[in-house]
Design a protein around this motif. Structure first.
Motif, PDB file in Angstrom:
ATOM      1  N   PRO A  37      -8.705  -9.833  -8.353  1.00 49.79           N
ATOM      2  CA  PRO A  37      -8.827  -9.317  -6.989  1.00 49.79           C
ATOM      3  C   PRO A  37      -7.920 -10.081  -6.027  1.00 49.79           C
ATOM      4  O   PRO A  37      -7.722 -11.299  -6.175  1.00 49.79           O
ATOM      5  CB  PRO A  37     -10.311  -9.547  -6.661  1.00 49.79           C
ATOM      6  CG  PRO A  37     -10.988  -9.614  -7.992  1.00 49.79           C
ATOM      7  CD  PRO A  37      -9.993 -10.247  -8.915  1.00 49.79           C
ATOM      8  N   ARG A  38      -7.388  -9.411  -5.042  1.00 54.46           N
ATOM      9  CA  ARG A  38      -6.455 -10.017  -4.106  1.00 54.46           C
ATOM     10  C   ARG A  38      -7.208 -10.643  -2.939  1.00 54.46           C
ATOM     11  O   ARG A  38      -8.310 -10.209  -2.586  1.00 54.46           O
ATOM     12  CB  ARG A  38      -5.469  -8.974  -3.588  1.00 54.46           C
ATOM     13  CG  ARG A  38      -4.866  -8.131  -4.707  1.00 54.46           C
ATOM     14  CD  ARG A  38      -3.751  -7.267  -4.213  1.00 54.46           C
ATOM     15  NE  ARG A  38      -2.499  -8.001  -4.242  1.00 54.46           N
ATOM     16  CZ  ARG A  38      -1.407  -7.641  -3.605  1.00 54.46           C
ATOM     17  NH1 ARG A  38      -1.411  -6.565  -2.856  1.00 54.46           N
ATOM     18  NH2 ARG A  38      -0.300  -8.350  -3.695  1.00 54.46           N
ATOM     19  N   PRO A  39      -6.643 -11.658  -2.293  1.00 55.20           N
ATOM     20  CA  PRO A  39      -7.300 -12.249  -1.120  1.00 55.20           C
ATOM     21  C   PRO A  39      -7.461 -11.218  -0.009  1.00 55.20           C
ATOM     22  O   PRO A  39      -6.638 -10.316   0.144  1.00 55.20           O
ATOM     23  CB  PRO A  39      -6.326 -13.361  -0.694  1.00 55.20           C
ATOM     24  CG  PRO A  39      -5.499 -13.637  -1.903  1.00 55.20           C
ATOM     25  CD  PRO A  39      -5.385 -12.343  -2.638  1.00 55.20           C
ATOM     26  N   GLU A  40      -8.511 -11.360   0.766  1.00 56.45           N
ATOM     27  CA  GLU A  40      -8.752 -10.439   1.878  1.00 56.45           C
ATOM     28  C   GLU A  40      -7.606 -10.533   2.891  1.00 56.45           C
ATOM     29  O   GLU A  40      -7.147 -11.626   3.229  1.00 56.45           O
ATOM     30  CB  GLU A  40     -10.077 -10.785   2.560  1.00 56.45           C
ATOM     31  CG  GLU A  40     -10.461  -9.810   3.654  1.00 56.45           C
ATOM     32  CD  GLU A  40     -11.819 -10.127   4.246  1.00 56.45           C
ATOM     33  OE1 GLU A  40     -12.192  -9.469   5.230  1.00 56.45           O
ATOM     34  OE2 GLU A  40     -12.496 -11.048   3.727  1.00 56.45           O
ATOM     35  N   GLY A  41      -7.148  -9.391   3.364  1.00 55.00           N
ATOM     36  CA  GLY A  41      -6.083  -9.355   4.360  1.00 55.00           C
ATOM     37  C   GLY A  41      -4.695  -9.588   3.805  1.00 55.00           C
ATOM     38  O   GLY A  41      -3.743  -9.782   4.558  1.00 55.00           O
ATOM     39  N   TYR A  42      -4.538  -9.543   2.494  1.00 59.55           N
ATOM     40  CA  TYR A  42      -3.260  -9.844   1.852  1.00 59.55           C
ATOM     41  C   TYR A  42      -2.493  -8.553   1.602  1.00 59.55           C
ATOM     42  O   TYR A  42      -3.062  -7.479   1.452  1.00 59.55           O
ATOM     43  CB  TYR A  42      -3.525 -10.568   0.532  1.00 59.55           C
ATOM     44  CG  TYR A  42      -2.322 -11.184  -0.145  1.00 59.55           C
ATOM     45  CD1 TYR A  42      -1.477 -12.055   0.534  1.00 59.55           C
ATOM     46  CD2 TYR A  42      -2.035 -10.906  -1.474  1.00 59.55           C
ATOM     47  CE1 TYR A  42      -0.385 -12.633  -0.100  1.00 59.55           C
ATOM     48  CE2 TYR A  42      -0.959 -11.480  -2.129  1.00 59.55           C
ATOM     49  CZ  TYR A  42      -0.130 -12.335  -1.430  1.00 59.55           C
ATOM     50  OH  TYR A  42       0.959 -12.901  -2.058  1.00 59.55           O
ATOM     51  N   GLY A  43      -1.180  -8.649   1.536  1.00 53.55           N
ATOM     52  CA  GLY A  43      -0.358  -7.479   1.278  1.00 53.55           C
ATOM     53  C   GLY A  43      -0.361  -6.520   2.456  1.00 53.55           C
ATOM     54  O   GLY A  43      -0.250  -6.925   3.615  1.00 53.55           O
ATOM     55  N   PHE A  44      -0.502  -5.229   2.175  1.00 55.11           N
ATOM     56  CA  PHE A  44      -0.500  -4.225   3.240  1.00 55.11           C
ATOM     57  C   PHE A  44      -1.708  -4.367   4.157  1.00 55.11           C
ATOM     58  O   PHE A  44      -1.681  -3.922   5.305  1.00 55.11           O
ATOM     59  CB  PHE A  44      -0.450  -2.819   2.644  1.00 55.11           C
ATOM     60  CG  PHE A  44       0.945  -2.328   2.403  1.00 55.11           C
ATOM     61  CD1 PHE A  44       1.653  -1.695   3.404  1.00 55.11           C
ATOM     62  CD2 PHE A  44       1.556  -2.533   1.179  1.00 55.11           C
ATOM     63  CE1 PHE A  44       2.946  -1.253   3.187  1.00 55.11           C
ATOM     64  CE2 PHE A  44       2.847  -2.094   0.947  1.00 55.11           C
ATOM     65  CZ  PHE A  44       3.548  -1.455   1.958  1.00 55.11           C
TER      66      PHE A  44
END
Length: 301
Positions: A37-44
Motif C-alpha cells: 500500500p502507498r503512503p497517504e497523500g502520495y502520488g496523484f
C-alpha cells in the motif's frame, strides 16, 4: 457572442471509464504484482494537498446523471463554443462520438510508446477509419519524456498523416515521479527532428514560462494552449505569467489557444470566457486566443 474553440473539454464523468483514471493515476513505471500500500497523500493524491479550494474540484465528478455529452454540447452552444478538444475518451470511442456529435469535438488518440509499431498501425487506422484528429501524449502518466525515441514512430506517422500532436507541458504535483517530466525543453528535440509536425504544448509550460515563450519564437509549428490555468492569474503580478501575456499580446499573438478546463473550476463556460475577455489584451488578440488561432491550427479555414 464570441466564437470559441476550447482546447480542453473533459469527457463527462457518466461516460468515462473509471478504470482509465485508476490505472493512469497509479504507480509510474512497470506494475509489480506484490506492491505494498502507498503512503497517504502520495502520488496523484498529492494534488488534493496542493489544491484545496472548491474551485479546483472537478465539476459534476461522481454524479450519475450529469447529462453526458448531450448536456455538454448544450452548454457549448449556449457559450458559443463551436468545437472542443475532448479529453478522457477511450480510443475505441472515437468513431462513436464523432457519429453522435459530428463536427463538435476533436478527438486525439493516446498510446503506450512501448507498443511500438502496433501503436503506429492502430493510430493510422483510427485517423483514417474512425476520424481521430491527432495524437495526445503525456509524460505525467507514463513517465516517458516527449523526446524519448520510443515516441518517434508515432511522431513520424502523425507528420505523414498531417495531424497534430498535443504534448503535456507543465510541472506536475504527483510526488512519486520527477516534477519536470513535462518541461518545455523536451519539445525542442521533437520540433527539431520533425519540422513539419504541428505541435501544441498543452498547459503552457508553467512555471517555465520564459523558456516556453522562447521555444514558441524558435519553432514555427509549435503552438500552446492555456488549459488547467485560470485566466485571472495571467495578469496577476508575480504569478509568473508576465512574459507569456506580453508576448501573447504581441509577437506570439497567433500561437496561443485557450483551454477553458471548466471541469477543474466548477463554473460555467460563460464565466471563464468572460474572464479571458477581461485580460489586458488587444481586442483582435482576444479573438485570436478564443477562436482564430485554433481555427488556423486545425485548418478549419
Amino acid at each position: 457572442m464570441s466564437r470559441v474553440i476550447d482546447m480542453e473539454l473533459s469527457l463527462p464523468h457518466s461516460e468515462a471509464n473509471p478504470d482509465l483514471e485508476r490505472i493512469s493515476r497509479g504507480r509510474p513505471g512497470t506494475p509489480f504484482a506484490q506492491s505494498l500500500p502507498r503512503p497517504e497523500g502520495y502520488g496523484f493524491a498529492n494534488y488534493g494537498n496542493v489544491f484545496r479550494s472548491k474551485e479546483t474540484a472537478p465539476a459534476n465528478k461522481g454524479e450519475a446523471n450529469d447529462g453526458g455529452l448531450v448536456r455538454l454540447v448544450e452548454d457549448m452552444d449556449r457559450a458559443g463554443i463551436s468545437r472542443g478538444l475532448l479529453v478522457g475518451a477511450e480510443n475505441s470511442a472515437t468513431g462513436r462520438i464523432h457519429q453522435a456529435h459530428p463536427g463538435r469535438f476533436f478527438l486525439f488518440t493516446t498510446f503506450d510508446p512501448f507498443d511500438g509499431m502496433r501503436a503506429v498501425r492502430e493510430f493510422e487506422r483510427l485517423v483514417k477509419e474512425e476520424g481521430a484528429n491527432g495524437l495526445r501524449l503525456s509524460a505525467l502518466y507514463n513517465g516517458v519524456p516527449a523526446n524519448d525515441r520510443r515516441y518517434y514512430p508515432l511522431y513520424a506517422k502523425a507528420a505523414e498523416l498531417d495531424v497534430p500532436v498535443r504534448i503535456y507541458t507543465a510541472m506536475n504535483y504527483a510526488n512519486d515521479r520527477p516534477y519536470d517530466l513535462g518541461h518545455p525543453r523536451y519539445l525542442d528535440d521533437v520540433a527539431i527532428d520533425f519540422p513539419e509536425l504541428r505541435i501544441v504544448a498543452g498547459l503552457a509550460g508553467w512555471p517555465w514560462v520564459n523558456e516556453m515563450v522562447g521555444l514558441l519564437r524558435r519553432h514555427p509549428r509549435l503552438y500552446v494552449d492555456t488549459a488547467a490555468h485560470h485566466p485571472r492569474y495571467f495578469s496577476q503580478p508575480g504569478s509568473g505569467w508576465e512574459q507569456f501575456l506580453q508576448f501573447g499580446n504581441t509577437l506570439l499573438q497567433d500561437k496561443v489557444m485557450v483551454g477553458l478546463s471548466r471541469y477543474l473550476f466548477g463554473t460555467s463556460f460563460e464565466s471563464i470566457i468572460g474572464e479571458y475577455k477581461q485580460l489586458p489584451l488587444k481586442e483582435k488578440v482576444i479573438e485570436k486566443w478564443l477562436y482564430g488561432n485554433a481555427a488556423e491550427f486545425f485548418r478549419l479555414n
